[in-house]
Design an enzyme around this catalytic site. Structure first.
Site, PDB file in Angstrom:
ATOM      1  N   GLY A   1       0.815  -1.216   0.000  1.00 48.99           N
ATOM      2  CA  GLY A   1       0.000   0.000   0.000  1.00 48.99           C
ATOM      3  C   GLY A   1       0.844   1.259   0.000  1.00 48.99           C
ATOM      4  O   GLY A   1       2.077   1.213   0.044  1.00 48.99           O
ATOM      5  N   SER A  60      -2.360  -8.402  -1.935  1.00 51.18           N
ATOM      6  CA  SER A  60      -2.379  -8.158  -3.378  1.00 51.18           C
ATOM      7  C   SER A  60      -1.079  -8.647  -4.010  1.00 51.18           C
ATOM      8  O   SER A  60       0.006  -8.158  -3.675  1.00 51.18           O
ATOM      9  CB  SER A  60      -2.557  -6.660  -3.663  1.00 51.18           C
ATOM     10  N   ALA A  89       0.374  -1.952   8.903  1.00 55.62           N
ATOM     11  CA  ALA A  89      -0.274  -0.970   8.030  1.00 55.62           C
ATOM     12  C   ALA A  89      -1.388  -1.584   7.197  1.00 55.62           C
ATOM     13  O   ALA A  89      -2.069  -0.873   6.453  1.00 55.62           O
ATOM     14  CB  ALA A  89       0.765  -0.335   7.099  1.00 55.62           C
ATOM     15  N   LYS A 104      -9.603   9.366  11.266  1.00 54.61           N
ATOM     16  CA  LYS A 104     -11.012   8.975  11.136  1.00 54.61           C
ATOM     17  C   LYS A 104     -11.471   8.090  12.292  1.00 54.61           C
ATOM     18  O   LYS A 104     -12.666   7.808  12.427  1.00 54.61           O
ATOM     19  CB  LYS A 104     -11.234   8.279   9.798  1.00 54.61           C
ATOM     20  N   VAL A 122      -2.533  11.556   3.558  1.00 57.37           N
ATOM     21  CA  VAL A 122      -1.210  11.730   2.967  1.00 57.37           C
ATOM     22  C   VAL A 122      -1.355  12.010   1.478  1.00 57.37           C
ATOM     23  O   VAL A 122      -2.239  11.471   0.813  1.00 57.37           O
ATOM     24  CB  VAL A 122      -0.306  10.500   3.200  1.00 57.37           C
ATOM     25  N   VAL A 179      -7.368  12.627  -2.777  1.00 51.61           N
ATOM     26  CA  VAL A 179      -8.115  13.362  -3.798  1.00 51.61           C
ATOM     27  C   VAL A 179      -7.191  14.046  -4.797  1.00 51.61           C
ATOM     28  O   VAL A 179      -7.617  14.406  -5.898  1.00 51.61           O
ATOM     29  CB  VAL A 179      -9.028  14.437  -3.161  1.00 51.61           C
ATOM     30  N   THR A 194     -16.569  17.200  -2.824  1.00 49.32           N
ATOM     31  CA  THR A 194     -17.777  16.710  -2.147  1.00 49.32           C
ATOM     32  C   THR A 194     -18.568  17.827  -1.486  1.00 49.32           C
ATOM     33  O   THR A 194     -19.787  17.838  -1.526  1.00 49.32           O
ATOM     34  CB  THR A 194     -17.395  15.655  -1.093  1.00 49.32           C
ATOM     35  N   ARG A 252     -20.038  11.734   0.643  1.00 51.71           N
ATOM     36  CA  ARG A 252     -20.222  10.321   0.325  1.00 51.71           C
ATOM     37  C   ARG A 252     -20.493   9.549   1.609  1.00 51.71           C
ATOM     38  O   ARG A 252     -20.299  10.085   2.716  1.00 51.71           O
ATOM     39  CB  ARG A 252     -18.975   9.787  -0.377  1.00 51.71           C
TER      40      ARG A 252
END
Length: 650
Positions: free
Chosen positions: A281, A305, A357, A403, A446, A453, A470, A543
């Site tokens: 990631g 992944s 992480a 968050k 980050v 974004v 948004t 969202r």
């Protein structure tokens, strides 16, 4: 035209220019009374031409590209012309050919003009023919870097340098490389008359706060702002001074980096076996890059992944930081939910430090996949913390998020629960033989991460818009990925057990204001209302799971640490029995897939979780819709059956 053909043309033109210079030198001296050359003179001319051409060939004159010809080529022509004049004089005496004393000097000047001047005139004509299609550019910064960039631009096919801009009043009015230096104030008032389309920041050594000030002063102009690479990239060899790129978003933040504390960077890494979960990631990959610089004995990369794992493993291998023969890089394909695999990794490689992480971080995506997101982020952390304690890992660091503070999303709630798991694991450590130090590092967004974004805005601007924001009042904290990774490592080194470290994210940034600046710095304008602009900003609304403002602290107090950009939060803890009961209930609800019940349980838990809308899980919504349709079909079927029975009775 092929390069060899061009060289042949230059050789032919010089072979004609040298005899012509000899003939013209005599006629200028004798007032054009010497029209014909005698036999001895022809011999001198032929031998002088051959010797001069040989000198030019050996000195590399015909390897020079006319488009980029400069002082070095001029010196080559000067030396060749001087040698040619000497050859001519010596040969004239050798063959007893009459030679007036002033003719060699006139001949020398004529060779310079015909051979050298011709090339420079051709170069000027080539650039003059392209003037109409080259973009007029001003270089901000008349120092050493600016001067080098200016020379590169002069030879460029894309840019035509017009001005230097510099804030040093002593430089204003000077001329460097044929280009005038002006002050910023003069430029702001006169840029339209100059027809300038681009401004290039050529100041690789200045601080980001200074760059931000300059960019802000230019942001209202309809010019595109570019920059050369920063000083760190130049010194490391990752970039060259002449490379031009768009202004980086880091420059808009104006946040100067603090040099890392080497002792803290080394503490949990040097000569140790380190595991990074979620190594493919954005944060995990940068952690791996920073960790490798601290010389670990072995670095284990764990990711679900395959492609992400392959990419970071190949990058680290090619960096050459660790010899491949030592097999110090270990890629492991798997999930933190696989407890058996995770335990085998910790035991087999004798892991001493873990940076956890691995998590699903995209807020709307986790809202739409509630069970998968919550299970991965929470129970993956339970596995990491529990097995770290059992395996004797020395330090285990959780990468958390802002968050998690008073969460409105499933992702935020899952990360707050993960923080509690680490806090509880530390408290249980006191009653066991475990020596693992657990630490939590919490920070905001980050730049350039997979969920950021900024790349989206850049892509939308490149396509001509609209740029989707948004909400007009949405505010976020930002820092660069390398700085975040360095601070995570340093904060983790300070962990003694159960602390929540909060990174200083600087000033909050309005997303809409950032979008406007990004549009302005590409030389475009914002389309609003009735005014004609280039790029429209469209507000799409919040969202699922998003909130307008992010916070870093749950409580009101925080304590400083030994690092100026790392604080320690004072957070509440719950009892281990309460957390275990919550985990058991969640595990049972995962089996049923009852998203409403899961959300209700999270709302009752001491997380501060306050969702803003309904359950957004797509599978749950589909099942509810299907159940409603089946119920309606069942009711319709009963009505049809009753009607049929009535007809039979009648």
């Amino acid at each position: 035209m092929p390069r060899n053909y061009k060289r042949m043309l230059l050789l032919a033109s010089d072979a004609l220019a040298i005899p012509f210079a000899y003939w013209l030198a005599f006629n200028l001296r004798l007032d054009f009374q010497h029209f014909a050359l005698h036999d001895g003179e022809w011999l001198v001319v032929i031998l002088t031409t051959a010797a001069t051409m040989l000198v030019f060939i050996r000195t590399g004159l015909y390897r020079a590209v006319i488009r980029y010809i400069g002082i070095h080529a001029g010196l080559t022509v000067f030396k060749g012309a001087l040698a040619s004049a000497i050859f001519m004089t010596c040969l004239s005496f050798l063959f007893q050919v009459w030679l007036p004393r002033s003719v060699p000097f006139i001949y020398f000047v004529l060779v310079l003009l015909l051979v050298g001047g011709g090339r420079f005139l051709l170069r000027h004509w080539m650039f003059a023919s392209q003037t109409s299609i080259r973009r007029r550019v001003a270089v901000y910064g008349a120092g050493a870097a600016g001067s080098r960039v200016m020379l590169s631009l002069i030879n460029s096919q894309d840019y035509r340098p017009v001005l230097f801009i510099d804030d040093d009043p002593e430089r204003a009015g000077r001329v460097i490389s044929g280009v005038e230096v002006v002050s910023r104030e003069w430029f702001l008032g006169q840029y339209q008359k100059m027809g300038i389309k681009d401004v290039l920041l050529a100041m690789p050594g200045v601080s980001r706060s200074r760059r931000r000030e300059i960019i802000e002063s230019l942001s209202h102009l309809p010019v595109r702002v570019h920059s050369i690479p920063d000083l760190g990239d130049l010194m490391s060899g990752r970039a060259r001074l002449e490379e031009i790129r768009d202004v980086q978003i880091e420059d808009l933040l104006g946040r100067d980096e603090v040099a890392p504390n080497k002792a803290l960077m080394h503490a949990n890494i040097r000569d140790k076996v380190v595991l990074v979960t979620g190594a493919g990631g954005s944060i995990g990959a940068e952690l791996c890059r920073q960790i490798l610089k601290q010389k670990p004995r072995k670095l284990v990369l764990l990711d679900l992944s395959e492609y992400s794992l392959y990419r970071i493993h190949r990058e680290l291998e090619e960096s050459g930081a660790i010899p491949a023969s030592e097999r110090a890089l270990v890629p492991v394909l798997g999930s933190v939910l696989d407890r058996k695999l995770l335990g085998a990794v910790l035991r087999s490689f004798r892991v001493q430090t873990i940076y956890h992480a691995a998590a699903y971080k995209h807020v709307p995506m986790v809202e739409h996949n509630l069970v998968a997101g919550l299970r991965n982020n929470l129970f993956g952390t339970v596995n990491v913390a529990g097995l770290a304690s059992e395996s004797g890992v020395e330090a285990c660091i959780l990468i958390s998020t802002d968050k998690a503070v008073r969460p409105t999303s499933i992702m935020g709630a899952s990360k707050r629960l993960a923080e509690m798991v680490f806090q509880i694991q530390h408290s249980l450590k006191n009653n066991s033989k475990s020596r693992t130090r657990f630490g939590i590092v919490r920070f905001g967004n980050v730049l350039g991460s997979s969920g950021s974004v900024i790349p989206l805005f850049q892509e939308q601007i490149a396509k001509g818009g609209p740029v989707t924001v948004t909400h007009a009042d949405m505010v976020r904290y930002f820092m660069t990925i390398p700085e975040a990774a360095q601070l995570v490592i340093q904060a983790g080194a300070m962990a003694q057990g159960g602390e929540v470290f909060v990174l200083d994210m600087g000033e909050p940034v309005k997303i809409a204001a950032m979008a406007r600046k990004m549009i302005a710095l590409t030389g475009l304008s914002v389309k609003e209302g009735d005014n004609e602009g280039d790029i429209e900003i469209a507000y799409s609304g919040l969202r699922p799971g998003e909130k307008l403002y992010e916070e870093l602290l749950i409580g009101e107090n925080d304590m400083p640490t030994s690092h100026p950009r790392v604080m320690q939060a004072q957070e509440i803890m719950i009892e281990a029995a309460e957390l275990n009961g919550l985990l058991d209930e969640l595990q049972a609800l995962f089996e049923t897939g009852d998203c409403e019940a899961i959300r209700d349980l999270l709302m009752r838990a001491p997380l501060g979780y306050a969702p803003q809308g309904k359950v957004e899980d797509l599978l749950w919504e589909s099942n509810l819709a299907g159940a409603t349709d089946r119920s309606a079909e069942s009711r319709q079927g009963r009505v049809v059956a009753l009607d049929s029975r009535k007809e039979v009775v009648n």
